[in-house]
Design a protein around this motif. Sequence first.
Motif, PDB file in Angstrom:
ATOM      1  N   TYR A 176       0.817  -1.203   0.000  1.00  0.00           N
ATOM      2  CA  TYR A 176       0.000   0.000   0.000  1.00  0.00           C
ATOM      3  C   TYR A 176       0.859   1.265   0.000  1.00  0.00           C
ATOM      4  N   SER A 177       2.113   1.154  -0.432  1.00  0.00           N
ATOM      5  CA  SER A 177       3.012   2.292  -0.396  1.00  0.00           C
ATOM      6  C   SER A 177       2.525   3.399  -1.316  1.00  0.00           C
ATOM      7  N   ALA A 178       2.871   4.632  -0.958  1.00  0.00           N
ATOM      8  CA  ALA A 178       2.398   5.797  -1.702  1.00  0.00           C
ATOM      9  C   ALA A 178       3.117   5.911  -3.036  1.00  0.00           C
ATOM     10  N   THR A 179       2.365   6.166  -4.083  1.00  0.00           N
ATOM     11  CA  THR A 179       2.914   6.402  -5.410  1.00  0.00           C
ATOM     12  C   THR A 179       2.246   7.619  -6.013  1.00  0.00           C
ATOM     13  N   ALA A 180       2.865   8.134  -7.069  1.00  0.00           N
ATOM     14  CA  ALA A 180       2.321   9.335  -7.702  1.00  0.00           C
ATOM     15  C   ALA A 180       0.946   9.088  -8.298  1.00  0.00           C
ATOM     16  N   SER A 181       0.647   7.836  -8.635  1.00  0.00           N
ATOM     17  CA  SER A 181      -0.633   7.521  -9.265  1.00  0.00           C
ATOM     18  C   SER A 181      -1.731   7.245  -8.248  1.00  0.00           C
ATOM     19  N   VAL A 182      -1.388   7.139  -6.962  1.00  0.00           N
ATOM     20  CA  VAL A 182      -2.362   6.852  -5.914  1.00  0.00           C
ATOM     21  C   VAL A 182      -2.343   7.992  -4.903  1.00  0.00           C
ATOM     22  N   ASN A 183      -3.454   8.716  -4.778  1.00  0.00           N
ATOM     23  CA  ASN A 183      -3.604   9.807  -3.812  1.00  0.00           C
ATOM     24  C   ASN A 183      -2.497  10.857  -3.942  1.00  0.00           C
ATOM     25  N   ASP A 184      -2.008  11.069  -5.165  1.00  0.00           N
ATOM     26  CA  ASP A 184      -0.973  12.084  -5.405  1.00  0.00           C
ATOM     27  C   ASP A 184       0.252  11.875  -4.528  1.00  0.00           C
ATOM     28  N   ALA A 185       0.626  10.614  -4.352  1.00  0.00           N
ATOM     29  CA  ALA A 185       1.809  10.233  -3.566  1.00  0.00           C
ATOM     30  C   ALA A 185       1.654  10.529  -2.078  1.00  0.00           C
ATOM     31  N   ARG A 186       0.454  10.813  -1.603  1.00  0.00           N
ATOM     32  CA  ARG A 186       0.221  11.016  -0.174  1.00  0.00           C
ATOM     33  C   ARG A 186       0.089   9.658   0.511  1.00  0.00           C
ATOM     34  N   LEU A 187       0.630   9.553   1.698  1.00  0.00           N
ATOM     35  CA  LEU A 187       0.623   8.290   2.427  1.00  0.00           C
ATOM     36  C   LEU A 187      -0.789   7.976   2.919  1.00  0.00           C
ATOM     37  N   SER A 188      -1.264   6.762   2.623  1.00  0.00           N
ATOM     38  CA  SER A 188      -2.586   6.348   3.092  1.00  0.00           C
ATOM     39  C   SER A 188      -2.537   5.063   3.907  1.00  0.00           C
ATOM     40  N   GLY A 189      -1.427   4.325   3.865  1.00  0.00           N
ATOM     41  CA  GLY A 189      -1.281   3.132   4.689  1.00  0.00           C
ATOM     42  C   GLY A 189      -2.326   2.083   4.398  1.00  0.00           C
ATOM     43  N   GLY A 190      -2.936   1.545   5.466  1.00  0.00           N
ATOM     44  CA  GLY A 190      -3.945   0.510   5.296  1.00  0.00           C
ATOM     45  C   GLY A 190      -5.318   1.048   4.953  1.00  0.00           C
ATOM     46  N   PHE A 191      -5.413   2.352   4.650  1.00  0.00           N
ATOM     47  CA  PHE A 191      -6.696   2.966   4.319  1.00  0.00           C
ATOM     48  C   PHE A 191      -6.697   3.398   2.855  1.00  0.00           C
ATOM     49  N   ASP A 192      -7.886   3.700   2.352  1.00  0.00           N
ATOM     50  CA  ASP A 192      -8.001   4.195   0.991  1.00  0.00           C
ATOM     51  C   ASP A 192      -7.787   5.704   0.904  1.00  0.00           C
ATOM     52  N   ASP A 193      -7.898   6.410   2.019  1.00  0.00           N
ATOM     53  CA  ASP A 193      -7.845   7.869   2.038  1.00  0.00           C
ATOM     54  C   ASP A 193      -6.758   8.320   3.004  1.00  0.00           C
ATOM     55  N   PRO A 194      -5.828   9.180   2.587  1.00  0.00           N
ATOM     56  CA  PRO A 194      -4.790   9.678   3.496  1.00  0.00           C
ATOM     57  C   PRO A 194      -5.359  10.391   4.721  1.00  0.00           C
ATOM     58  N   ASN A 195      -6.505  11.050   4.565  1.00  0.00           N
ATOM     59  CA  ASN A 195      -7.111  11.732   5.708  1.00  0.00           C
ATOM     60  C   ASN A 195      -7.555  10.738   6.780  1.00  0.00           C
ATOM     61  N   GLU A 196      -7.969   9.545   6.369  1.00  0.00           N
ATOM     62  CA  GLU A 196      -8.356   8.524   7.337  1.00  0.00           C
ATOM     63  C   GLU A 196      -7.140   8.042   8.125  1.00  0.00           C
ATOM     64  N   LEU A 197      -6.008   7.908   7.439  1.00  0.00           N
ATOM     65  CA  LEU A 197      -4.789   7.536   8.159  1.00  0.00           C
ATOM     66  C   LEU A 197      -4.405   8.622   9.156  1.00  0.00           C
ATOM     67  N   ALA A 198      -4.488   9.878   8.742  1.00  0.00           N
ATOM     68  CA  ALA A 198      -4.176  10.985   9.651  1.00  0.00           C
ATOM     69  C   ALA A 198      -5.110  10.986  10.855  1.00  0.00           C
ATOM     70  N   ALA A 199      -6.361  10.596  10.647  1.00  0.00           N
ATOM     71  CA  ALA A 199      -7.354  10.602  11.730  1.00  0.00           C
ATOM     72  C   ALA A 199      -7.038   9.584  12.811  1.00  0.00           C
ATOM     73  N   VAL A 200      -6.261   8.550  12.501  1.00  0.00           N
ATOM     74  CA  VAL A 200      -5.876   7.577  13.528  1.00  0.00           C
ATOM     75  C   VAL A 200      -4.456   7.821  14.026  1.00  0.00           C
ATOM     76  N   VAL A 201      -3.626   8.474  13.225  1.00  0.00           N
ATOM     77  CA  VAL A 201      -2.257   8.755  13.649  1.00  0.00           C
ATOM     78  C   VAL A 201      -2.247   9.773  14.791  1.00  0.00           C
ATOM     79  N   VAL A 202      -3.089  10.809  14.690  1.00  0.00           N
ATOM     80  CA  VAL A 202      -3.100  11.847  15.733  1.00  0.00           C
ATOM     81  C   VAL A 202      -3.483  11.278  17.103  1.00  0.00           C
ATOM     82  N   PRO A 203      -4.574  10.509  17.243  1.00  0.00           N
ATOM     83  CA  PRO A 203      -4.857   9.908  18.558  1.00  0.00           C
ATOM     84  C   PRO A 203      -3.744   8.984  19.040  1.00  0.00           C
ATOM     85  N   SER A 204      -3.095   8.284  18.119  1.00  0.00           N
ATOM     86  CA  SER A 204      -1.996   7.402  18.520  1.00  0.00           C
ATOM     87  C   SER A 204      -0.844   8.200  19.112  1.00  0.00           C
ATOM     88  N   ILE A 205      -0.542   9.359  18.526  1.00  0.00           N
ATOM     89  CA  ILE A 205       0.492  10.225  19.093  1.00  0.00           C
ATOM     90  C   ILE A 205       0.092  10.675  20.495  1.00  0.00           C
TER      91      ILE A 205
END
Length: 299
Positions: A176-205
């Motif tokens: 699921y690594s970020a590429t230019a063709s997927v989400n404009d190279a933004r990191l999304s991890g195990g999610f389809d949307d980078p914003n969803e990954l950010a939504a779980v990263v912040v509480p984890s911090i």
Amino acid sequence: WAHLGALGMAALLVGLLAPVSPPLAVAAVVAVGFVAITFANLGAGLALFVVLTFFDRTTGLQAAGLTTPVKLGGALIAGVWLLRLVDRRSRMRFIFVDQPLVAWSAVGLVALAGTSMLWAADSGAAFSSAFRLFQGVLLLVITYSVVTDRQKLWWLMTAFVAGSLFAVVLGFFGSYSATASVNDARLSGGFDDPNELAAVVVPSIVFCGYAFAALGDRRVRWLLLPAVGILGVALLRTDSQAGLVALMAALLLALVFSGDLRRRAAAVVACLVVAGTLFYTLVTAPVAFQTILSSDNTS
């Protein structure tokens, strides 16, 4: 005897599947283990379910027209919780009795989302959103009933942080690594949307910061530092406007509720603000600014 019989049938099923499809057999073993753990200890099952929710990608089950593993796991958790709730011997907490204001406020939110179908341009999409919100509220009710002591709370927090880290690692190095063709190279991890990954990263911090302050074991505390570093880099790689706003809100709340640790919290917040300012001034490519400031970048 019923439990032993069920386990025996499951073992037989796994044995029949192994020669036909080894990956499916492995999945069956994991599923059987999850079921056994959930029935034996609902708190442990809930922690495992939390890890499972971090992988929101389309699966083979969904592609075949079936449901997702997350929904199957959620249905199992809800079913076992309901059985324990109606069992008078369990004496399980119920949020509608202990915290009625919080409970009915959540119900009102779901009701408001449901009534939006009356004026929504796409009633089907409105219903789908309301149903997802209902599932979240149900999970809130279940979590309140299950997490009754410090140990289960640590299980849940550890599962949340571990799931976040695993999803981030998949985004950095996995399929699921970020590429230019997927989400404009933004990191999304195990999610389809980078914003969803950010939504779980912040509480984890936030959880890591709380654990660093609360735990007395220095070895565990030092393990949290690289975890926070990885999560911080992941948050920057998502280029999520909502994620950055959530982090700022979390830092402000940390100053308000840090109590005796307010001086240390203020120092940490100041360092993070300075580091973030330098990063977005000297390091980040212009395309990242465009992504963050874009009106389409919402979660």
